[in-house]
Design a protein around this motif. Structure first.
Motif, short mmCIF file in Angstrom:
data_model
loop_
_atom_site.label_atom_id
_atom_site.label_comp_id
_atom_site.label_asym_id
_atom_site.label_seq_id
_atom_site.Cartn_x
_atom_site.Cartn_y
_atom_site.Cartn_z
N SER A 1 0.83 -1.21 0.00
CA SER A 1 0.00 0.00 0.00
C SER A 1 0.86 1.26 0.00
O SER A 1 1.91 1.32 0.66
N ASP A 2 0.38 2.26 -0.75
CA ASP A 2 1.13 3.53 -0.79
C ASP A 2 0.79 4.34 0.47
O ASP A 2 -0.13 4.00 1.22
N PRO A 3 1.52 5.42 0.71
CA PRO A 3 1.34 6.17 1.96
C PRO A 3 -0.09 6.66 2.15
O PRO A 3 -0.62 6.61 3.26
N ARG A 4 -0.73 7.10 1.06
CA ARG A 4 -2.09 7.62 1.25
C ARG A 4 -3.04 6.49 1.65
O ARG A 4 -3.84 6.63 2.55
N ARG A 5 -2.86 5.36 0.99
CA ARG A 5 -3.71 4.22 1.33
C ARG A 5 -3.41 3.75 2.75
O ARG A 5 -4.30 3.29 3.46
N LEU A 6 -2.13 3.82 3.15
CA LEU A 6 -1.79 3.41 4.52
C LEU A 6 -2.51 4.29 5.54
O LEU A 6 -2.99 3.81 6.56
N GLU A 7 -2.60 5.54 5.19
CA GLU A 7 -3.31 6.46 6.11
C GLU A 7 -4.79 6.07 6.18
O GLU A 7 -5.37 5.98 7.27
#
Lengths: 377, 880
Positions: free
Chosen positions: B833-839
């Motif tokens: 997952s990319d950082p935005r999705r991780l958030e």
């Protein structure tokens, strides 16, 4: 004083549709065993002869093996045996007594009564038979067979016949019915001393003379026969007559009725069935009434299944039964059914309360569900 | 179930490690690689699943390094109403202990402790769901599209209505399915065993019907045998009666026989009398016939003699007329021959005149041909000599023109000497004598040298250099022209032109010869023409001398033709006259011959009849001499009387027989005999039928049909009962199975909605409010839709698949939370997952943690930085 054995209605070769293959074999064997036993008994009782009052065979078209086995049993005795053709085995063109297996194997001590000519069995004992020459005689054969002349002094005359007495026959238009008054008149006139009859399977003494008797079948053949399973040792002369029954039959036909509603009723049924003696030679017909849950019905099936394995035969008399199976909540409560299984059970219960034949199928399906869901892990 | 605490001691590389989990919300267990995060899950599985005596690979792998101790795991957890502390040590001094703190204190050790925990878990926890909601490190959430969808289906199906069964047991549906398969195939067809039962009943029914029919036949035969026995008795009695009657009739017939013999005697006498009478009548008839024949012959002789006398004068007249006709015929024949001779002479004259004409014409045609051939021959000879042709003429013309041109040039360039004679003068110009008249002027060009000589004068003129060249060219041209003329055999161009004209004429003659020959020969060849001339010439020459002088020869062809026609007409007329006379002669001769023949025949027949008449008369006389006519008549009368007497005798005998009634008696006797025969046949027929029936009965009786029928009837009854029972079982199993399947499918459909809603509610945080999922009946994720864009699950990116996998687990955990809940444990998840999705996933996990226990193991602490309100447990190398 003449002493002889009076029997009849052996009906060898009889088949009962409710018997399984194994039970039928036992039933067949026991009929020959009964004949063997009565012959031995007659020998022991020092009888002058054995008179068989008709229906020796179930039909004229019995199997060759049946004829051979019957003659083989009779050959084992030295006593004279007089076989009277009856309504099951009349002396017609197709008679078993005219068949090759019979004629080629009949032993010397066996004689078929083919006419009303008196047969001298021994000094002092004369037998007059009234054989059936067709299945539908149009007259009282026994009455017609009795000679018009009395036997010689010192000679006992025994009349051997087959058929229904007019006093016992439910069919008043039966031209072949045997006139009991006629027999009693002949007995009173000294034209005969004893009338040995066959056709009725229950031991029966007719009239007041004590000289007219049905010996009954030596082995039971059906329900409601009264007192089957006997042979008679007869001592007779002009002065008196003594008839002594002796039991040889081992099979019995039994009807039982039960009301089934509670678990206790099922327990009682189970106990009654367990308590039956000689189960393997008992043929039971049950009338069941009441209302059972699926669980109780499953229990009933278990009880009946066990009884079927033990008894000669077990029939549930549908015509006389009124047993309703009604699934209830208790049937399924302990199964803790949930989800689609619960929904399926509910749907089947709805079907079971609906019209036939779907209702019966649904009850069967519910019973199956109950059995499979309760099966131990 | 809530996992509260997990403690490892001497577990692989971990000396001691204890982790406390938040009973509600999210617990994040952080730690670098090999800090023992994954060992926590392994140890938990071994604690629950294996006895402390277990020696499996996983247990041996947990053996502590450099320490002689057994790996030990202890867990504290709450499940259902129970709060337990459960501990196991493996390998070294294995040990199991269980302390139940609630709802009531219990304490167990060893296998008992293990069994007790198993029982509690089975009672309070859906173990399959417990396994399903855990994902170990490296298992990968991206594989969720297949494997995880299956576990989800299983877990939720069980939650939807499965029955509790022990491990390895079939579910209720399996059991019902197995029961169903006892009667039906998977495809819903009845099994062979049941089908055989179904087929068996009609087979036995047929057998029973056959036996019943046979038995019926046998019983009919029994009745028939009785009837036949009565028939035989009746026919036997009738036969005896009929035989007696026939005997009586035979006796009566003997009396009749005497009368019949007397009648026969009378008939014989009658026959004899008829013979004698016949013979007398025949003799009488013969005498009458002979008398009549003699009289007839005599009359015929007289009639013929009279007829011969009457025919003689007519025959003589016919002879005379015949002779006269013969004379006329001879005269006419002479005249006719003379006319024929004149006609032949006229015809010869005509032929002569015709030949004369033809001969002349043929000779003219031959002469024209010969003339053309002579011309052609001369032309050919000329052509052979002539050397001028169109080409040579053209060359001559060109050479001439070149010569003239050269001359003109030379003249133009040369010196011209103009000579003008004042008086006639003779001179030589270059040696050529030339004469000039008075006042004649002649210009003489001088190209080279020129000499003018008169007797008086010699003038030599020499031209300049240029005219010399031209003069040489002129000389050359002239030579060339002269040479060409010589080659063509001509003197100059005019001669050459004339020669060419001649050549053309010669060629025309050659061509004309063929035309003349073809036209004059016409349909003949030259030889045929000459042959005809040779044939005609002697005829024309000899005929005038050969013919008689008179009549004179016709002067020309036309006269000859007229004379020939007249002579032919005259000859023809005389020839017809002769023929007519000959025909009349033939008719007259034929009539005369017929009359003469007839006369001869009459005379011959008259002679024959006279012979017959005399013969018949002689025989009649001889017969009468032997027996006179009167004697014959007397004999006939006598025989007639005898015959009449015999006829009366026969009639009397017949009357006597009739009076005795012979015919009737005989008919009765005959009928009696026939009746005996008929009765005999009927008796024998009845006896044969009886024997046949008894034979059938004997054969049938041995088959034991009655007993067989009863036995097979019982078998049929049994088969029907078995079939009914089996069919009821089959129907029940099918109904139950179908109903269960129907309800199961319906429950799945019902389950789809809340499951899908739960996923969409959770996933909205990550994928936005337009997030939708499609779920198959088996709960497999089929597709994801965001902003109206639908992508099949298989087509999603690894990160999206992983995120959907986590969401599905959290949704499932949320759905079963009310039943006690199952922890969701994710080891090292969301790596794609990319950082935005991780958030966004952090927010989602935090939200899910409000309802379910969520445990996250990770070596990347930043990955779950956005999980709000999480309990963080850090494991480190120093943690051990």
């Amino acid at each position: 004083m003449a002493r002889f054995l009076h029997t009849g209605d052996w009906q060898l070769g009889m088949t009962r549709h409710f018997l399984s293959g194994e039970a039928q074999a036992r039933f067949t064997d026991d009929r020959f065993a009964a004949v063997r036993e009565l012959m031995e008994f007659a020998q022991r009782e020092r009888c002058a002869c054995v008179v068989v009052c008709g229906d020796v065979f179930e039909t004229n078209q019995v199997a060759r093996a049946t004829v051979l086995r019957a003659l083989d049993v009779l050959r084992a005795s030295t006593l004279p045996v007089l076989l009277l053709p009856g309504n099951h085995d009349p002396l017609d063109a197709g008679s078993v007594y005219r068949s090759r297996p019979f004629l080629e194997n009949v032993p010397a001590n066996v004689r078929v009564v083919i006419s009303t000519e008196p047969i001298r069995v021994e000094p002092g004992l004369e037998v007059v038979g009234a054989p059936w020459s067709s299945k539908r005689p149009l007259l009282d054969l026994v009455g017609a067979a009795i000679p018009r002349e009395a036997p010689p002094p010192g000679t006992v005359r025994v009349v051997v016949g087959h058929g229904a007495l007019d006093t016992l026959s439910p069919d008043r238009d039966n031209l072949a019915a045997i006139s009991l008054p006629g027999l009693e008149a002949a007995l009173g006139a000294g034209l005969a001393h004893y009338v040995a009859l066959g056709d009725r399977h229950s031991l029966t003494a007719a009239g007041d003379t004590g000289r007219v008797c049905y010996a009954g079948a030596p082995e039971a053949t059906d329900y409601d026969e009264g007192d089957p399973g006997n042979v008679l040792v007869v001592e007779v002369d002009g002065a008196g007559c003594r008839v002594m029954p002796h039991r040889v039959g081992r099979w019995r036909f039994l009807r039982l009725e039960f009301d089934l509603t509670r678990d206790d009723d099922l327990a009682l049924l189970s106990e009654r069935l367990e308590a039956l003696p000689t189960k393997e030679r008992t043929i039971l017909k049950l009338s069941l009434r009441g209302a059972l849950t699926l669980r109780q019905h499953a229990r009933l099936e278990e009880v009946l299944s066990r009884a079927r394995e033990l008894l000669g035969a077990l029939e549930v008399w549908e015509r006389q039964s009124d047993l309703v199976v009604r699934p209830d909540d208790g049937d399924f409560a302990e199964l803790h059914l949930s989800g689609f299984a619960q929904a399926a059970a509910a749907r089947l219960r709805t079907l079971a309360a609906g019209p036939e034949p779907e209702a019966t199928q649904a009850r069967d399906a519910l019973g199956l569900l109950l059995r499979l869901a309760r099966r131990p892990a | 179930m809530k996992l509260l605490r997990l403690k490892l001691t001497s577990w692989a590389g971990v000396a001691t490690s204890e982790v406390r989990f938040a009973p509600e919300g999210v617990t994040i267990v952080e730690g670098p690689n090999e800090s023992g995060k994954t060992s926590l899950l392994t140890a938990l599985d071994l604690l629950f699943d294996e006895y402390d005596s277990c020696k499996k690979e996983e247990v041996r792998a947990a053996r502590p390094v450099h320490r002689d101790e057994g790996p030990e795991v202890e867990a504290e957890f709450r499940t259902g109403p129970y709060l337990l502390v459960y501990r196991k040590r493996f390998l070294k001094r294995p040990e199991t202990s269980l302390t139940v703190r609630a709802p009531r204190p219990e304490s167990h050790t060893g296998r008992e402790a293990h069994e007790r925990v198993q029982a509690i878990l089975a009672e309070t926890l859906d173990l399959s769901l417990w396994k399903a909601l855990r994902v170990g490190q490296g298992e990968g959430l991206s594989s969720l599209q297949v494997g995880d969808a299956t576990w989800l289906s299983t877990a939720l199906e069980r939650a939807a209505g499965g029955i509790p069964v022990g491990e390895g047991e079939r579910t209720l549906l399996d059991a019902v399915h197995n029961e169903y398969l006892r009667s039906w195939t998977e495809g819903g067809k009845v099994l062979r065993g049941v089908q055989e039962l179904v087929e068996r009943v009609p087979a036995i029914e047929a057998e029973v019907a056959r036996l019943r029919e046979d038995l019926g036949g046998l019983e009919s035969d029994v009745e028939r045998a009785a009837a036949l026995a009565r028939d035989v008795a009746r026919e036997s009695a009738a036969l005896v009666d009929l035989r007696q009657l026939a005997g009586e009739h035979a006796h009566a017939l003997k009396e009749i026989e005497g009368l019949r013999l007397a009648k026969a005697s009378c008939e014989r006498a009658h026959a004899d009398a008829r013979g004698a009478l016949g013979r007398a009548q025949a003799a009488q008839e013969e005498r009458r016939r002979m008398t009549q024949e003699a009289a007839d012959a005599q009359a015929e002789v007289a009639r013929l003699a009279e007829r011969g006398v009457a025919d003689a004068p007519a025959l003589a007249a016919q002879a005379r007329a015949l002779e006269e006709l013969r004379t006329q015929v001879a005269a006419a024949e002479t005249a006719s021959r003379q006319a024929e001779e004149r006609a032949r002479l006229a015809e010869g004259d005509l032929k002569f005149r015709r030949a004369e004409i033809d001969l002349r014409k043929f000779r003219e045609r031959l002469e024209r041909i010969q003339s053309a051939e002579a011309n052609a021959q001369a032309a050919a000879s000329f052509l052979a000599r002539s050397k001028v042709s169109e080409a040579s003429l053209r060359a001559l013309r060109e050479a001439r023109e070149a010569l003239i041109a050269s001359q003109a040039k030379a003249e133009a360039a040369s010196t011209t000497v103009h000579l003008t004679a004042r008086a006639p003068v003779q001179l030589q110009i270059d040696g050529v004598p030339t004469e000039l008249a008075r006042d004649e002027t002649r210009a003489v060009p001088v190209s080279g040298r020129a000499r003018f000589e008169t007797p008086e004068l010699v003038v030599d003129i020499r031209a300049g250099e240029s005219p010399v060249g031209l003069a040489q060219d002129l000389a050359k041209k002239r030579e060339e022209f002269t040479a060409l003329c010589a080659g063509a055999g001509v003197a100059d161009l005019d001669e050459a032109a004339a020669a060419l004209e001649q050549r053309k004429e010669a060629q025309a003659l050659l061509k004309a010869r063929d035309t003349v020959v073809r036209e004059n020969l016409d349909d003949l060849t030259r030889e045929r023409l000459e042959h005809k001339i040779a044939g005609l010439a002697p005829v024309v020459a000899s005929w005038p001398g050969d013919r008689p002088p008179l009549p004179t020869l016709a002067p020309d062809y036309e006269a000859a033709r007229t004379q020939e026609a007249a002579a032919k007409v005259a000859a023809e007329g005389l020839r017809a006259q002769v023929a007519d006379l000959r025909e009349r002669l033939d008719i007259a001769r034929s009539a005369h011959d017929q009359a003469a023949t007839k006369r001869s025949a009459v005379e011959g027949r008259l002679a024959l009849l006279r012979d017959q008449e005399s013969g018949r008369r002689r025989r009649l006389d001889e017969a009468r001499a032997i027996v006179p006519d009167s004697q014959l008549l007397n004999q006939l009368a006598t025989e007639q009387a005898v015959f009449d007497q015999a006829t009366a005798g026969v009639a009397a005998a017949e009357r006597a027989l009739a009076a005795a009634g012979a015919d009737a008696r005989e008919a009765l006797a005959e009928n009696a005999r026939a009746a005996v025969a008929t009765a005999d046949v009927r008796l024998r027929t009845a006896q044969q039928d009886q024997a046949a029936v008894l034979g059938r009965l004997e054969a049938g009786g041995e088959r034991g049909l009655g007993e067989s029928l009863a036995q097979r009837g019982a078998a049929l009854d049994h088969a029907r009962r078995v079939l009914a029972s089996r069919e009821a079982q089959a129907a029940a199993s099918k109904l139950l199975y179908d109903t269960l399947c129907t309800e199961r499918d319906a429950s799945r459909v019902r389950y789809l909605a809340p499951y899908r809603q739960q996923i969409e509610r959770l996933g909205e945080v990550v994928f936005g409010p337009s997030f939708r999922v499609e779920i198959a009946e088996d709960l497999t994720l089929l597709s994801r839709t965001v902003e109206d864009r639908t992508v099949p699950f298989a087509g999603l990116s690894g990160g999206a698949k992983e995120q959907l996998g986590v969401i599905a687990r959290l949704a499932c955990a949320a759905l079963v939370e009310e039943q006690g809940g199952v922890p969701v444990i994710l080891d090292d998840a969301l790596g794609f997952s990319d950082p935005r999705r991780l958030e966004e996933m952090g927010a989602l996990l935090a939200q899910a943690g409000k309802r379910s226990q969520v445990i996250l193991l990770t070596c990347m602490p930043d990955r779950y930085r956005h999980v709000g309100g999480a309990t963080v447990v850090r494991l480190g190398p120093g943690h051990a």
